[in-house]
Structure formats: structure tokens, C-alpha cells
Design an enzyme around this catalytic site. Structure first.
Site, PDB file in Angstrom:
ATOM      1  N   ARG A 241      -0.616   9.045   5.725  1.00 22.88           N
ATOM      2  CA  ARG A 241       0.644   8.315   5.817  1.00 22.88           C
ATOM      3  C   ARG A 241       1.813   9.262   5.578  1.00 22.88           C
ATOM      4  O   ARG A 241       1.724  10.151   4.748  1.00 22.88           O
ATOM      5  CB  ARG A 241       0.676   7.225   4.739  1.00 22.88           C
ATOM      6  CG  ARG A 241       0.188   5.905   5.215  1.00 22.88           C
ATOM      7  CD  ARG A 241      -0.044   4.963   4.068  1.00 22.88           C
ATOM      8  NE  ARG A 241       1.072   4.898   3.111  1.00 22.88           N
ATOM      9  CZ  ARG A 241       1.072   4.112   2.030  1.00 22.88           C
ATOM     10  NH1 ARG A 241       0.029   3.356   1.777  1.00 22.88           N
ATOM     11  NH2 ARG A 241       2.092   4.092   1.211  1.00 22.88           N
TER      12      ARG A 241
ATOM     13  N   ARG B 159       8.584   7.712  -4.907  1.00 28.29           N
ATOM     14  CA  ARG B 159       8.004   6.370  -4.996  1.00 28.29           C
ATOM     15  C   ARG B 159       7.561   6.047  -6.411  1.00 28.29           C
ATOM     16  O   ARG B 159       7.722   4.932  -6.883  1.00 28.29           O
ATOM     17  CB  ARG B 159       6.811   6.245  -4.035  1.00 28.29           C
ATOM     18  CG  ARG B 159       7.251   6.081  -2.594  1.00 28.29           C
ATOM     19  CD  ARG B 159       6.173   6.483  -1.638  1.00 28.29           C
ATOM     20  NE  ARG B 159       5.004   5.619  -1.734  1.00 28.29           N
ATOM     21  CZ  ARG B 159       3.784   5.991  -1.340  1.00 28.29           C
ATOM     22  NH1 ARG B 159       3.580   7.181  -0.859  1.00 28.29           N
ATOM     23  NH2 ARG B 159       2.790   5.164  -1.435  1.00 28.29           N
TER      24      ARG B 159
ATOM     25  N   LYS C 147      -5.760   0.496  -6.905  1.00 30.92           N
ATOM     26  CA  LYS C 147      -5.595  -0.959  -6.964  1.00 30.92           C
ATOM     27  C   LYS C 147      -6.097  -1.637  -5.688  1.00 30.92           C
ATOM     28  O   LYS C 147      -6.620  -2.744  -5.763  1.00 30.92           O
ATOM     29  CB  LYS C 147      -4.175  -1.353  -7.314  1.00 30.92           C
ATOM     30  CG  LYS C 147      -3.108  -0.993  -6.321  1.00 30.92           C
ATOM     31  CD  LYS C 147      -1.750  -1.465  -6.833  1.00 30.92           C
ATOM     32  CE  LYS C 147      -0.617  -0.725  -6.141  1.00 30.92           C
ATOM     33  NZ  LYS C 147      -0.559  -0.921  -4.689  1.00 30.92           N
TER      34      LYS C 147
ATOM     35  N   ARG D 109       7.440  -6.340  -8.204  1.00 23.28           N
ATOM     36  CA  ARG D 109       7.848  -5.033  -8.721  1.00 23.28           C
ATOM     37  C   ARG D 109       9.088  -5.168  -9.590  1.00 23.28           C
ATOM     38  O   ARG D 109       9.533  -4.187 -10.160  1.00 23.28           O
ATOM     39  CB  ARG D 109       8.131  -4.081  -7.568  1.00 23.28           C
ATOM     40  CG  ARG D 109       6.905  -3.255  -7.157  1.00 23.28           C
ATOM     41  CD  ARG D 109       7.257  -2.600  -5.852  1.00 23.28           C
ATOM     42  NE  ARG D 109       6.656  -1.325  -5.591  1.00 23.28           N
ATOM     43  CZ  ARG D 109       5.671  -1.140  -4.725  1.00 23.28           C
ATOM     44  NH1 ARG D 109       5.102  -2.158  -4.138  1.00 23.28           N
ATOM     45  NH2 ARG D 109       5.244   0.067  -4.450  1.00 23.28           N
TER      46      ARG D 109
ATOM     47  N   ARG E  22      -5.248  10.842   0.280  1.00 22.91           N
ATOM     48  CA  ARG E  22      -5.458   9.511   0.858  1.00 22.91           C
ATOM     49  C   ARG E  22      -5.404   9.567   2.384  1.00 22.91           C
ATOM     50  O   ARG E  22      -4.582  10.264   2.960  1.00 22.91           O
ATOM     51  CB  ARG E  22      -4.373   8.572   0.335  1.00 22.91           C
ATOM     52  CG  ARG E  22      -4.581   7.143   0.740  1.00 22.91           C
ATOM     53  CD  ARG E  22      -4.011   6.210  -0.262  1.00 22.91           C
ATOM     54  NE  ARG E  22      -2.577   6.037  -0.107  1.00 22.91           N
ATOM     55  CZ  ARG E  22      -1.884   5.102  -0.761  1.00 22.91           C
ATOM     56  NH1 ARG E  22      -2.502   4.295  -1.592  1.00 22.91           N
ATOM     57  NH2 ARG E  22      -0.595   5.005  -0.593  1.00 22.91           N
TER      58      ARG E  22
HETATM   59  P1  AMP Z   1       2.866   0.740  -1.425  1.00 18.09           P
HETATM   60  O1  AMP Z   1       1.858   0.689  -0.323  1.00 18.09           O
HETATM   61  O2  AMP Z   1       2.722  -0.384  -2.412  1.00 18.09           O
HETATM   62  O3  AMP Z   1       3.020   2.073  -2.022  1.00 18.09           O
HETATM   63  O4  AMP Z   1       4.270   0.433  -0.706  1.00 18.09           O
HETATM   64  C1  AMP Z   1       4.809   1.286   0.268  1.00 18.09           C
HETATM   65  C2  AMP Z   1       6.296   1.001   0.419  1.00 18.09           C
HETATM   66  O5  AMP Z   1       6.501  -0.365   0.831  1.00 18.09           O
HETATM   67  C3  AMP Z   1       7.113   1.126  -0.852  1.00 18.09           C
HETATM   68  O6  AMP Z   1       7.496   2.458  -1.096  1.00 18.09           O
HETATM   69  C4  AMP Z   1       8.302   0.229  -0.546  1.00 18.09           C
HETATM   70  O7  AMP Z   1       9.214   0.855   0.323  1.00 18.09           O
HETATM   71  C5  AMP Z   1       7.660  -0.925   0.198  1.00 18.09           C
HETATM   72  N1  AMP Z   1       7.217  -2.021  -0.700  1.00 18.09           N
HETATM   73  C6  AMP Z   1       5.934  -2.425  -0.948  1.00 18.09           C
HETATM   74  N2  AMP Z   1       5.892  -3.471  -1.792  1.00 18.09           N
HETATM   75  C7  AMP Z   1       7.185  -3.752  -2.098  1.00 18.09           C
HETATM   76  C8  AMP Z   1       7.813  -4.720  -2.928  1.00 18.09           C
HETATM   77  N3  AMP Z   1       7.105  -5.615  -3.627  1.00 18.09           N
HETATM   78  N4  AMP Z   1       9.164  -4.714  -2.997  1.00 18.09           N
HETATM   79  C9  AMP Z   1       9.894  -3.837  -2.313  1.00 18.09           C
HETATM   80  N5  AMP Z   1       9.363  -2.884  -1.517  1.00 18.09           N
HETATM   81  C10 AMP Z   1       8.031  -2.830  -1.401  1.00 18.09           C
END
Ligand code: AMP
Length: 212
Positions: free
Chosen positions: A158, A169, A13, A87, A126
Site C-alpha cells: 500500500r 499515521r 487487529k 478514533r 505488509r
Molecule cells: P487504516 O487501514 O485503519 O490504517 O486506515 C487507513 C486510512 O483510512 C487512515 O490513515 C485514514 O486516512 C482513514 N481512516 C480509517 N478509519 C478512519 C476513521 N475511523 N476516521 C477517519 N479516518 C479513517
């Protein structure tokens, strides 16, 4: 035009978002990236966000609300591309409430679908640039500079891109997004795209389905 791009981690994405932002003049609101920056700060919120992210859980809607309020500045942009949010239904309502102040709404939602095994395979490959934050994938989107970023920075993995954290996740992702995806379907704004295709094919399919 305001878009959302949603999909399990590693569905590509971020890459598709970059194309859309450049082509449509949108501001990219990537909550994961914003939260990672906050997690690096030595503040109460920074520590709270860091601990939550390290556990592979979602940060609270209250924290996210504060962040979004700061980020949704309409100056000089044609709209927003939300990446990583909403989300859940609370976040969806929050975004639409803020946009409604400008007579806008979320117009379309792109859902990139990807099977779990593929997600794990991709995320373990990644790599993120330590300096500029650019994201590569050793398999699907390698850096032309091999082990370093195009900016010269070092590429690192990461902490939440290891299989156990990825599974947590993913679970949190589907559990919390189920309802919001259903809402998008009912409102007829959901566009589903198969994320298990070459980057350019996905991009063309998105353009075609959004009629842009
Ligand atoms: P991502 O890069 O989208 O995988 O996000 C990494 C981490 O950031 C997630 O596992 C959450 O802990 C936090 N996070 C990202 N976006 C959100 C969101 N919209 N609401 C809550 N936590 C988020």
C-alpha cells in the site's frame, strides 16, 4: 454483542478481527478498507478521501458518518465488530447513537498494544492482494503461495505503508484516540492485550479476557 478492536496500524487487529467475526457471527466494519474502496471511485468524495489518505490524515467525521449510516445494517448479524473506528469521541458517540436505535451499545473494546519500532517493521512488511483485498505480512503472516495471494492475485504494498507515512499515521492515531481510549477505560469496557505475541496466543488471551 458489539465489539471494537483498536490498536496502532500493524498491531494485527485485522487478523484478530477475522477470528472474532467468524466465531461470533459479527459483521466486520473496517473503515480503512471501506475508505480505500471509496478512494478508488471517481467522485468528489472519492477524490477527497484519496487526498486525505495519501497525506496520512484522518477523513472528516462527516464523511465517516455517512459511511457508517450505510454500513450498520443489523439484518442477519449478531452484532458488529468495529475495526479502525471509533478514533475519536465524536465517532464513538455516533456509533453508540446508531446502536441505541436497536437497544444496543458497544459492549467491549479490545486494545492491542505495540511499540512504535515494531509497528514500522511490521507495516513495511505488509502486502495486500490486488484482487481480493486480503492482507498478509511477509514476517508474521506470509501467504502460503509466496508472492501471490491464495486467490492467485498479485500482492502489492500500500502507498501509505512506507515509513514516513506510517509515522504520520501513528501520530494521528495516538493523538486522536487518546481521548476515546480514556473514555473506554472510565466506562470499564477496555480490554488491553499485548500485540507483540504469536497470533494464536493473542487470540486466546482475547477470548479469555472477553469471557467467550
Ligand atoms: P487504516 O487501514 O485503519 O490504517 O486506515 C487507513 C486510512 O483510512 C487512515 O490513515 C485514514 O486516512 C482513514 N481512516 C480509517 N478509519 C478512519 C476513521 N475511523 N476516521 C477517519 N479516518 C479513517
Amino acid at each position: 454483542m458489539n465489539l471494537v478492536i483498536i490498536g496502532p496500524q500493524g498491531s494485527g487487529k485485522g487478523t484478530q478481527a477475522e477470528f472474532l467475526v467468524n466465531e461470533l457471527g459479527l459483521r466486520h466494519i473496517e473503515t480503512g478498507e471501506i475508505l480505500r474502496k471509496i478512494a478508488e471511485t471517481n467522485t468528489v468524495t472519492g477524490r477527497l478521501v484519496r487526498e486525505t489518505m495519501d497525506r496520512g490524515e484522518l477523513v472528516s467525521d462527516e464523511v465517516l458518518m455517512e459511511i457508517l449510516k450505510d454500513q450498520l445494517d443489523h439484518t442477519g448479524v449478531k452484532g458488529f465488530l468495529f475495526d479502525g473506528t471509533p478514533r475519536n469521541l465524536v465517532q464513538y458517540k455516533l456509533i453508540n447513537d446508531i446502536l441505541a436505535l436497536h437497544g444496543q451499545k458497544i459492549d467491549k473494546v479490545i486494545l492491542l498494544n505495540l511499540p512504535e519500532e515494531e509497528t514500522i517493521k511490521r507495516l513495511s512488511s505488509r502486502r495486500t492482494c490486488e484482487q481480493c483485498g486480503r492482507v498478509y505480512n511477509l514476517i508474521t503472516n506470509p501467504s502460503p503461495n509466496g508472492e501471490s495471494c491464495e486467490c492467485g492475485g498479485e500482492l502489492i504494498q500500500r502507498e501509505d505503508d512506507v515509513p514516513e507515512a506510517i509515522k504520520r499515521r501513528l501520530l494521528a492515531f495516538w493523538r486522536s484516540t487518546e481521548q476515546v481510549i480514556e473514555a473506554f477505560k472510565q466506562e470499564n469496557i477496555l480490554v488491553e492485550v499485548d500485540g507483540n505475541q504469536p497470533i494464536e496466543t493473542i487470540h486466546q488471551e482475547i477470548r479469555q479476557k472477553l469471557e467467550i
